[in-house]
Motif scaffolding. Structure first.
Motif, short mmCIF file in Angstrom:
data_model
loop_
_atom_site.label_atom_id
_atom_site.label_comp_id
_atom_site.label_asym_id
_atom_site.label_seq_id
_atom_site.Cartn_x
_atom_site.Cartn_y
_atom_site.Cartn_z
N ALA A 163 42.75 -29.55 -42.59
CA ALA A 163 43.00 -28.76 -41.38
C ALA A 163 43.67 -27.43 -41.73
CB ALA A 163 43.85 -29.56 -40.40
N ASN A 164 42.91 -26.48 -42.22
CA ASN A 164 43.45 -25.16 -42.55
C ASN A 164 43.24 -24.21 -41.39
OD1 ASN A 164 44.12 -26.01 -45.12
ND2 ASN A 164 42.10 -25.56 -45.93
N TYR A 165 43.95 -24.46 -40.30
CA TYR A 165 43.85 -23.60 -39.13
C TYR A 165 45.24 -23.45 -38.53
CZ TYR A 165 44.19 -27.94 -36.43
OH TYR A 165 44.61 -29.12 -35.92
N GLY A 166 45.37 -22.52 -37.62
CA GLY A 166 46.69 -22.31 -37.02
C GLY A 166 46.59 -21.57 -35.71
N PHE A 167 47.75 -21.32 -35.10
CA PHE A 167 47.81 -20.62 -33.82
C PHE A 167 48.91 -19.57 -33.88
CE2 PHE A 167 45.93 -24.69 -32.89
CZ PHE A 167 44.90 -24.36 -32.03
N CYS A 168 48.68 -18.49 -33.18
CA CYS A 168 49.65 -17.42 -33.10
C CYS A 168 49.79 -17.01 -31.63
CB CYS A 168 49.20 -16.24 -33.96
SG CYS A 168 50.26 -14.80 -33.85
N GLU A 169 51.00 -17.07 -31.09
CA GLU A 169 51.23 -16.64 -29.71
C GLU A 169 51.73 -15.20 -29.73
OE1 GLU A 169 53.52 -17.88 -25.59
OE2 GLU A 169 54.27 -18.59 -27.52
N VAL A 170 51.02 -14.33 -29.01
CA VAL A 170 51.33 -12.90 -28.98
C VAL A 170 51.92 -12.57 -27.61
CG1 VAL A 170 50.38 -10.59 -29.30
CG2 VAL A 170 49.44 -12.50 -30.59
N SER A 171 52.79 -11.58 -27.56
CA SER A 171 53.58 -11.33 -26.35
C SER A 171 52.79 -10.72 -25.20
CB SER A 171 54.77 -10.42 -26.69
OG SER A 171 54.32 -9.18 -27.21
N SER A 172 51.66 -10.09 -25.44
CA SER A 172 50.92 -9.47 -24.34
C SER A 172 49.42 -9.60 -24.55
CB SER A 172 51.28 -7.99 -24.21
OG SER A 172 50.76 -7.25 -25.29
N MET A 173 48.68 -9.50 -23.46
CA MET A 173 47.22 -9.56 -23.52
C MET A 173 46.66 -8.35 -24.27
SD MET A 173 46.28 -12.39 -22.18
CE MET A 173 44.52 -12.04 -22.10
N GLU A 230 47.99 -6.62 -26.72
CA GLU A 230 48.15 -6.78 -28.16
C GLU A 230 47.25 -7.88 -28.70
OE1 GLU A 230 52.78 -5.42 -28.81
OE2 GLU A 230 52.31 -7.10 -27.46
N THR A 231 46.98 -8.88 -27.86
CA THR A 231 46.05 -9.93 -28.26
C THR A 231 44.66 -9.37 -28.47
OG1 THR A 231 47.29 -11.62 -27.05
CG2 THR A 231 45.01 -12.13 -27.60
N GLU A 232 44.22 -8.52 -27.54
CA GLU A 232 42.89 -7.92 -27.66
C GLU A 232 42.79 -7.08 -28.93
OE1 GLU A 232 40.27 -8.51 -25.89
OE2 GLU A 232 41.32 -9.85 -24.52
N ARG A 233 43.86 -6.38 -29.27
CA ARG A 233 43.84 -5.58 -30.50
C ARG A 233 43.80 -6.49 -31.73
NH1 ARG A 233 48.80 -2.87 -28.22
NH2 ARG A 233 48.01 -1.47 -26.58
N ALA A 234 44.56 -7.59 -31.68
CA ALA A 234 44.57 -8.52 -32.81
C ALA A 234 43.20 -9.14 -33.04
CB ALA A 234 45.62 -9.61 -32.59
N LEU A 235 42.47 -9.39 -31.94
CA LEU A 235 41.14 -9.98 -32.06
C LEU A 235 40.18 -9.05 -32.82
CD1 LEU A 235 40.78 -11.54 -28.50
CD2 LEU A 235 40.82 -12.80 -30.66
N GLN A 236 40.48 -7.78 -32.84
CA GLN A 236 39.64 -6.83 -33.56
C GLN A 236 39.77 -6.98 -35.07
OE1 GLN A 236 40.49 -2.86 -32.12
NE2 GLN A 236 40.37 -3.49 -29.97
N LEU A 237 40.80 -7.74 -35.50
CA LEU A 237 41.00 -7.98 -36.93
C LEU A 237 40.18 -9.16 -37.43
CD1 LEU A 237 44.87 -7.52 -37.16
CD2 LEU A 237 43.10 -5.87 -37.78
N ASP A 238 39.38 -9.76 -36.55
CA ASP A 238 38.53 -10.90 -36.96
C ASP A 238 37.71 -10.52 -38.19
OD1 ASP A 238 37.26 -13.40 -36.84
OD2 ASP A 238 35.61 -12.57 -35.67
N GLY A 239 37.80 -11.34 -39.23
CA GLY A 239 37.06 -11.07 -40.46
C GLY A 239 37.84 -10.28 -41.49
N ILE A 240 39.10 -9.93 -41.19
CA ILE A 240 39.90 -9.16 -42.14
C ILE A 240 40.07 -9.95 -43.44
CG2 ILE A 240 42.10 -10.08 -41.30
CD1 ILE A 240 43.33 -7.31 -41.78
#
Length: 202
Positions: free
Chosen positions: A24-34, A36-46
C-alpha cells in the motif's frame, strides 16, 4: 516560486498520512483551501527522485482505500477540521534497474553482533524476499569484508535475483516493510560491479 499558495509565508498542508501496509504505497494530503487543491492537482505526474507521482482526488483514485465516516482509514483522530480539501496520492511503482538489490544496513552491527546474527539475516532475507521473486543468493557484509574492501558497510545486504523483473517484484513487495524494527531501504545495485567485486566473496 510556483505560485501554488494563497499566502506565500503560510503552509497550506494541514495533514499528511501515508499507508504502510503490505503493498500500500499511497497516501492522503489535506490542503487548507479548494484553490490551493486545484493548483496542487496540476502537479499530477511530477517526477520525484526519478519516479512520476500521481496526484488525484480520493474519489478519482483506484487505490485500496477504506472509508469510515467519510474519512480514509488511518486518518481518524487526526483533528481534521473538515474545511480543507483532500488529495489522494496513489501508489508509486518502483522499477529495479538491475537484478541486484542493495539493502542498506538491515543489521545494526556492534560488538555484541554474533555470527548467528549474520546468518539469521541471510536466511530471513532469502525466505522473505524469495516469496516475491526468485533469489539466487544473499550476501551480508561482515566486518572482515569491510576491512578487505573499503566502501563496504557491515550490516548491508545484497540480494542476487534471477532477473531484473524478479528484483522489481521484491522491491515493490518488501521495500516499505520493517525488519527487526528497522525500515528496509532497498535500491538497485550495478550488476557488473557486483559480479566483479562482491560475487567472489559470496
Amino acid at each position: 516560486d510556483r505560485g501554488m499558495c494563497n499566502a506565500p509565508n503560510q503552509n497550506p498542508v494541514l495533514h499528511v498520512w501515508f499507508a504502510r501496509d503490505k503493498g500500500a504505497n499511497y497516501g492522503f494530503c489535506e490542503v487548507s483551501s479548494m484553490e490551493e487543491t486545484e493548483r496542487a492537482l496540476q502537479l499530477d505526474g511530477i517526477m520525484v527522485l526519478g519516479v512520476p507521482v500521481s496526484i488525484k482526488r480520493p474519489n478519482d483514485s483506484m487505490g485500496p482505500v477504506g472509508m469510515i465516516g467519510g474519512v480514509p482509514v488511518g486518518l481518524q483522530g487526526m483533528g481534521m477540521s473538515g474545511q480543507g480539501a483532500m488529495l489522494a496520492l496513489p501508489p508509486v511503482q518502483v522499477n529495479a534497474t538491475s537484478p541486484i538489490i542493495h539493502i542498506n544496513e538491515i543489521l545494526k552491527v556492534d560488538d555484541k553482533t554474533t555470527k548467528d546474527d549474520y546468518s539469521d539475516v541471510c536466511e530471513d532475507m532469502a525466505e522473505g524476499c524469495g516469496a516475491h521473486g526468485k533469489v539466487l543468493g544473499v550476501m551480508i557484509i561482515r566486518p572482515e569484508h569491510a576491512q578487505s574492501r573499503p566502501g563496504l558497510k557491515p550490516g548491508d545486504v545484497y540480494l542476487r535475483c534471477a532477473t531484473t523483473d524478479d528484483a522489481t517484484k521484491v522491491m515493490r513487495a518488501m521495500g516499505h516493510r520493517k525488519y527487526d524494527g528497522r525500515q528496509i531501504n532497498m535500491s538497485s545495485f550495478e550488476e557488473g560491479k557486483f559480479n566483479a567485486e562482491l560475487l567472489p566473496m559470496m
